[in-house]
Design a protein around this motif. Structure first.
Motif, PDB file in Angstrom:
ATOM      1  N   ALA A 198      -4.522  14.923  14.012  1.00  0.00           N
ATOM      2  CA  ALA A 198      -5.444  14.312  13.051  1.00  0.00           C
ATOM      3  C   ALA A 198      -6.398  15.338  12.447  1.00  0.00           C
ATOM      4  O   ALA A 198      -6.688  15.303  11.253  1.00  0.00           O
ATOM      5  N   VAL A 199      -6.874  16.260  13.274  1.00  0.00           N
ATOM      6  CA  VAL A 199      -7.796  17.287  12.793  1.00  0.00           C
ATOM      7  C   VAL A 199      -7.038  18.393  12.065  1.00  0.00           C
ATOM      8  O   VAL A 199      -7.516  18.936  11.070  1.00  0.00           O
ATOM      9  N   GLY A 200      -5.848  18.706  12.534  1.00  0.00           N
ATOM     10  CA  GLY A 200      -5.092  19.819  11.969  1.00  0.00           C
ATOM     11  C   GLY A 200      -4.293  19.494  10.722  1.00  0.00           C
ATOM     12  O   GLY A 200      -3.988  20.387   9.927  1.00  0.00           O
ATOM     13  N   GLU A 201      -3.908  18.226  10.544  1.00  0.00           N
ATOM     14  CA  GLU A 201      -3.069  17.862   9.398  1.00  0.00           C
ATOM     15  C   GLU A 201      -3.581  16.576   8.735  1.00  0.00           C
ATOM     16  O   GLU A 201      -2.836  15.612   8.572  1.00  0.00           O
ATOM     17  N   PRO A 202      -4.851  16.566   8.342  1.00  0.00           N
ATOM     18  CA  PRO A 202      -5.420  15.337   7.777  1.00  0.00           C
ATOM     19  C   PRO A 202      -4.748  14.899   6.482  1.00  0.00           C
ATOM     20  O   PRO A 202      -4.753  13.714   6.149  1.00  0.00           O
ATOM     21  N   GLU A 203      -4.129  15.839   5.767  1.00  0.00           N
ATOM     22  CA  GLU A 203      -3.456  15.480   4.518  1.00  0.00           C
ATOM     23  C   GLU A 203      -2.368  14.446   4.765  1.00  0.00           C
ATOM     24  O   GLU A 203      -2.178  13.525   3.970  1.00  0.00           O
ATOM     25  N   LEU A 204      -1.652  14.621   5.875  1.00  0.00           N
ATOM     26  CA  LEU A 204      -0.532  13.709   6.152  1.00  0.00           C
ATOM     27  C   LEU A 204      -1.021  12.300   6.462  1.00  0.00           C
ATOM     28  O   LEU A 204      -0.343  11.317   6.133  1.00  0.00           O
ATOM     29  N   ILE A 205      -2.201  12.189   7.055  1.00  0.00           N
ATOM     30  CA  ILE A 205      -2.766  10.855   7.298  1.00  0.00           C
ATOM     31  C   ILE A 205      -3.139  10.212   5.972  1.00  0.00           C
ATOM     32  O   ILE A 205      -2.849   9.037   5.732  1.00  0.00           O
ATOM     33  N   ARG A 206      -3.781  10.976   5.096  1.00  0.00           N
ATOM     34  CA  ARG A 206      -4.154  10.428   3.781  1.00  0.00           C
ATOM     35  C   ARG A 206      -2.912  10.004   2.994  1.00  0.00           C
ATOM     36  O   ARG A 206      -2.895   8.958   2.351  1.00  0.00           O
ATOM     37  N   ILE A 207      -1.858  10.823   3.051  1.00  0.00           N
ATOM     38  CA  ILE A 207      -0.623  10.491   2.340  1.00  0.00           C
ATOM     39  C   ILE A 207       0.000   9.225   2.918  1.00  0.00           C
ATOM     40  O   ILE A 207       0.416   8.330   2.178  1.00  0.00           O
ATOM     41  N   GLN A 208       0.079   9.131   4.228  1.00  0.00           N
ATOM     42  CA  GLN A 208       0.634   7.937   4.885  1.00  0.00           C
ATOM     43  C   GLN A 208      -0.150   6.701   4.458  1.00  0.00           C
ATOM     44  O   GLN A 208       0.435   5.673   4.117  1.00  0.00           O
ATOM     45  N   ASP A 209      -1.485   6.794   4.483  1.00  0.00           N
ATOM     46  CA  ASP A 209      -2.322   5.646   4.143  1.00  0.00           C
ATOM     47  C   ASP A 209      -2.114   5.184   2.705  1.00  0.00           C
ATOM     48  O   ASP A 209      -2.085   3.991   2.433  1.00  0.00           O
ATOM     49  N   ARG A 210      -1.955   6.128   1.803  1.00  0.00           N
ATOM     50  CA  ARG A 210      -1.932   5.788   0.389  1.00  0.00           C
ATOM     51  C   ARG A 210      -0.527   5.683  -0.213  1.00  0.00           C
ATOM     52  O   ARG A 210      -0.292   4.874  -1.105  1.00  0.00           O
ATOM     53  N   ASP A 211       0.407   6.503   0.253  1.00  0.00           N
ATOM     54  CA  ASP A 211       1.670   6.640  -0.466  1.00  0.00           C
ATOM     55  C   ASP A 211       2.916   6.263   0.324  1.00  0.00           C
ATOM     56  O   ASP A 211       4.028   6.526  -0.138  1.00  0.00           O
ATOM     57  N   LEU A 212       2.764   5.631   1.472  1.00  0.00           N
ATOM     58  CA  LEU A 212       3.931   5.235   2.260  1.00  0.00           C
ATOM     59  C   LEU A 212       4.893   4.369   1.449  1.00  0.00           C
ATOM     60  O   LEU A 212       6.110   4.503   1.558  1.00  0.00           O
ATOM     61  N   ASP A 213       4.358   3.515   0.599  1.00  0.00           N
ATOM     62  CA  ASP A 213       5.218   2.621  -0.181  1.00  0.00           C
ATOM     63  C   ASP A 213       6.064   3.351  -1.222  1.00  0.00           C
ATOM     64  O   ASP A 213       6.978   2.773  -1.795  1.00  0.00           O
ATOM     65  N   LYS A 214       5.794   4.639  -1.436  1.00  0.00           N
ATOM     66  CA  LYS A 214       6.595   5.429  -2.380  1.00  0.00           C
ATOM     67  C   LYS A 214       7.832   6.032  -1.708  1.00  0.00           C
ATOM     68  O   LYS A 214       8.708   6.568  -2.370  1.00  0.00           O
ATOM     69  N   VAL A 215       7.905   5.947  -0.383  1.00  0.00           N
ATOM     70  CA  VAL A 215       9.090   6.420   0.345  1.00  0.00           C
ATOM     71  C   VAL A 215      10.183   5.375   0.154  1.00  0.00           C
ATOM     72  O   VAL A 215       9.932   4.179   0.320  1.00  0.00           O
ATOM     73  N   PRO A 216      11.393   5.797  -0.216  1.00  0.00           N
ATOM     74  CA  PRO A 216      12.487   4.828  -0.388  1.00  0.00           C
ATOM     75  C   PRO A 216      12.693   3.964   0.859  1.00  0.00           C
ATOM     76  O   PRO A 216      12.390   4.383   1.989  1.00  0.00           O
ATOM     77  N   ALA A 217      13.217   2.766   0.651  1.00  0.00           N
ATOM     78  CA  ALA A 217      13.309   1.747   1.708  1.00  0.00           C
ATOM     79  C   ALA A 217      14.021   2.231   2.969  1.00  0.00           C
ATOM     80  O   ALA A 217      13.535   2.005   4.080  1.00  0.00           O
ATOM     81  N   GLY A 218      15.171   2.878   2.853  1.00  0.00           N
ATOM     82  CA  GLY A 218      15.916   3.328   4.040  1.00  0.00           C
ATOM     83  C   GLY A 218      15.125   4.300   4.893  1.00  0.00           C
ATOM     84  O   GLY A 218      14.926   4.065   6.088  1.00  0.00           O
ATOM     85  N   PRO A 219      14.647   5.388   4.303  1.00  0.00           N
ATOM     86  CA  PRO A 219      13.828   6.317   5.093  1.00  0.00           C
ATOM     87  C   PRO A 219      12.528   5.685   5.600  1.00  0.00           C
ATOM     88  O   PRO A 219      12.044   6.029   6.674  1.00  0.00           O
ATOM     89  N   ARG A 220      11.975   4.736   4.830  1.00  0.00           N
ATOM     90  CA  ARG A 220      10.745   4.078   5.288  1.00  0.00           C
ATOM     91  C   ARG A 220      11.012   3.270   6.550  1.00  0.00           C
ATOM     92  O   ARG A 220      10.199   3.243   7.466  1.00  0.00           O
ATOM     93  N   ARG A 221      12.193   2.625   6.643  1.00  0.00           N
ATOM     94  CA  ARG A 221      12.550   1.904   7.876  1.00  0.00           C
ATOM     95  C   ARG A 221      12.682   2.876   9.043  1.00  0.00           C
ATOM     96  O   ARG A 221      12.217   2.612  10.145  1.00  0.00           O
ATOM     97  N   GLU A 222      13.328   4.015   8.804  1.00  0.00           N
ATOM     98  CA  GLU A 222      13.455   5.043   9.845  1.00  0.00           C
ATOM     99  C   GLU A 222      12.067   5.527  10.288  1.00  0.00           C
ATOM    100  O   GLU A 222      11.795   5.672  11.484  1.00  0.00           O
TER     101      GLU A 222
END
Length: 194
Positions: free
Chosen positions: A101-125
């Protein structure tokens, strides 16, 4: 498998640079706010040259989010397996997650905001992998606290993630290190309170 050729090494390094730049840019501007030209410019190549490394912007986003979920799962399994007791495992899991969380905060922000932009199959994975990570925590919590139901342990784990994952929203890179011991104490208290 043999050693990589110099060309393969350079391509792997460029791909890593693109992932790092992509994480930074998408965290700052959102997935829709980043163009391939922006991504290429961030690493000194043209926008179309990005296609040599990723089939699409969605492929880069998918690799970022699926990649971190797989790393968290593998690290969580390793941490839990190497701990001598459930209490040590829980503390080690908290430390492991806080390092992320401290070392890669960008990935948390991306997950929070842009998860729905990941295509359905990979999002299920991605979601399956995340559930497996949560279940590591549930298992450790139930070993430590047999009185907890699976549901109660899962709620505690998710609450602790919410607390620890708040770092990108509540602390700057300069203050995150000072916040880490506070978040650690709070997460452990939330996980193992009566």
């Amino acid at each position: 498998m043999g050693a990589l050729t110099r060309r393969e090494q350079l391509k792997a390094e460029r791909r890593k640079e693109l992932l790092q730049a992509g994480a930074r840019l998408i965290a700052e501007h959102g997935f829709l706010g980043v163009r391939l030209d922006d991504l290429g410019a961030a690493v000194g190549i043209s926008g179309p040259a990005v296609y040599r490394h990723f089939a699409s912007k969605e492929a880069l986003l998918t690799e970022l989010l699926v990649g971190i979920s797989l790393r968290l799962l593998a690290g969580g399994e390793r941490v839990a397996d190497e701990a001598g007791t459930p209490r040590i495992a829980l503390a080690a899991l908290v430390d492991f997650h806080l390092d992320f969380a401290v070392g890669e905060p960008e990935l948390i922000r991306i997950q929070d905001r842009d998860l729905d932009k990941v295509p359905a199959g990979p999002r299920r994975e991605l979601r399956r992998t995340q559930r497996r990570y949560v279940e590591i925590w549930v298992s450790v919590l139930r070993e430590l606290r047999p009185d907890l139901s699976e549901e109660a342990a899962r709620v505690r784990a998710h609450a602790a993630f919410g607390l620890m994952n708040s770092t990108p929203h509540s602390a700057t890179s300069a203050t995150a290190a000072r916040a880490k011991p506070i978040l650690r104490a709070m997460a452990l208290a939330a996980l193992d309170s009566d």
